[in-house]
Scaffold this motif. Structure first.
Motif, PDB file in Angstrom:
ATOM      1  N   THR A 115       0.832  -1.200   0.000  1.00  0.00           N
ATOM      2  CA  THR A 115       0.000   0.000   0.000  1.00  0.00           C
ATOM      3  C   THR A 115       0.870   1.255   0.000  1.00  0.00           C
ATOM      4  OG1 THR A 115      -1.749  -1.175   1.185  1.00  0.00           O
ATOM      5  CG2 THR A 115      -1.844   1.224   1.241  1.00  0.00           C
ATOM      6  N   LEU A 116       1.941   1.243   0.789  1.00  0.00           N
ATOM      7  CA  LEU A 116       2.863   2.380   0.812  1.00  0.00           C
ATOM      8  C   LEU A 116       3.527   2.580  -0.552  1.00  0.00           C
ATOM      9  CD1 LEU A 116       4.566   1.752   4.269  1.00  0.00           C
ATOM     10  CD2 LEU A 116       2.928   3.559   3.720  1.00  0.00           C
ATOM     11  N   ARG A 117       3.900   1.474  -1.188  1.00  0.00           N
ATOM     12  CA  ARG A 117       4.538   1.561  -2.509  1.00  0.00           C
ATOM     13  C   ARG A 117       3.566   2.143  -3.536  1.00  0.00           C
ATOM     14  NH1 ARG A 117       6.391  -3.183  -2.843  1.00  0.00           N
ATOM     15  NH2 ARG A 117       4.634  -4.151  -3.886  1.00  0.00           N
ATOM     16  N   VAL A 118       2.341   1.629  -3.570  1.00  0.00           N
ATOM     17  CA  VAL A 118       1.331   2.116  -4.515  1.00  0.00           C
ATOM     18  C   VAL A 118       1.025   3.592  -4.251  1.00  0.00           C
ATOM     19  CG1 VAL A 118      -1.093   1.889  -5.201  1.00  0.00           C
ATOM     20  CG2 VAL A 118       0.332  -0.147  -4.961  1.00  0.00           C
ATOM     21  N   GLY A 119       1.022   3.987  -2.989  1.00  0.00           N
ATOM     22  CA  GLY A 119       0.746   5.380  -2.627  1.00  0.00           C
ATOM     23  C   GLY A 119       1.938   6.304  -2.796  1.00  0.00           C
ATOM     24  N   GLY A 120       3.084   5.771  -3.199  1.00  0.00           N
ATOM     25  CA  GLY A 120       4.267   6.589  -3.430  1.00  0.00           C
ATOM     26  C   GLY A 120       5.026   6.985  -2.176  1.00  0.00           C
ATOM     27  N   LEU A 121       4.748   6.341  -1.046  1.00  0.00           N
ATOM     28  CA  LEU A 121       5.404   6.710   0.212  1.00  0.00           C
ATOM     29  C   LEU A 121       6.553   5.788   0.605  1.00  0.00           C
ATOM     30  CD1 LEU A 121       2.384   7.764   2.434  1.00  0.00           C
ATOM     31  CD2 LEU A 121       4.013   9.213   1.217  1.00  0.00           C
TER      32      LEU A 121
END
Length: 138
Positions: A115-121
């Motif tokens: 989720t962090l990767r998809v959200g760019g974080l």
């Protein structure tokens, strides 16, 4: 065929609502903050979604409000994390950055990391797998 005994009464099943499911699973979202090694550690517990955003946001705002705050956000007790959680992390990151502080993130969940990767974080926050690892980084 005849029915024996008293007539059957239909008992309606209890309504299943998101709040009821959350309570049944013990996943009510909350934050727990404490100090360690000069950092304020904010553990996020339960399911971090729109339902718990306000309550958890208040705790993150408290931790990120001083000048030059040093904050660790620990997601290891988190069971679920959606875009509401991403919004909370973005807000905490901006508040810490704008106040000249340090922010560390702890996460070892493959689903939350995705989720962090998809959200760019993922590249911005660079989560550590344990609290000890996050506290060692400098």
């Amino acid at each position: 065929m005849t029915q024996q005994g008293p007539p059957r009464r239909e008992v309606p099943a209890p309504a299943i609502t998101p709040g009821r499911l959350r309570a049944d699973r013990g996943a009510a979202p909350h934050a727990c903050a404490y100090k360690v090694a000069g950092y304020t550690v904010v553990e996020l517990h339960g399911e971090i979604d729109i339902v718990g955003r306000e309550r958890i946001g208040l705790e993150l705002d408290r931790a990120t409000s001083p000048p030059a705050p040093s904050v660790v956000i620990d997601l290891t007790p988190t069971r679920f994390f959606d875009c509401s959680g991403l919004e909370l992390l973005c807000r905490a990151y901006r508040r810490v950055r704008d106040r000249g502080g340090r922010l560390r993130l702890v996460c070892d969940s493959p689903l939350i990391l995705r989720t962090l990767r998809v959200g760019g974080l993922l590249d911005v926050l660079r989560p550590a797998p344990t609290l000890a690892d996050a506290l060692r980084e400098d």
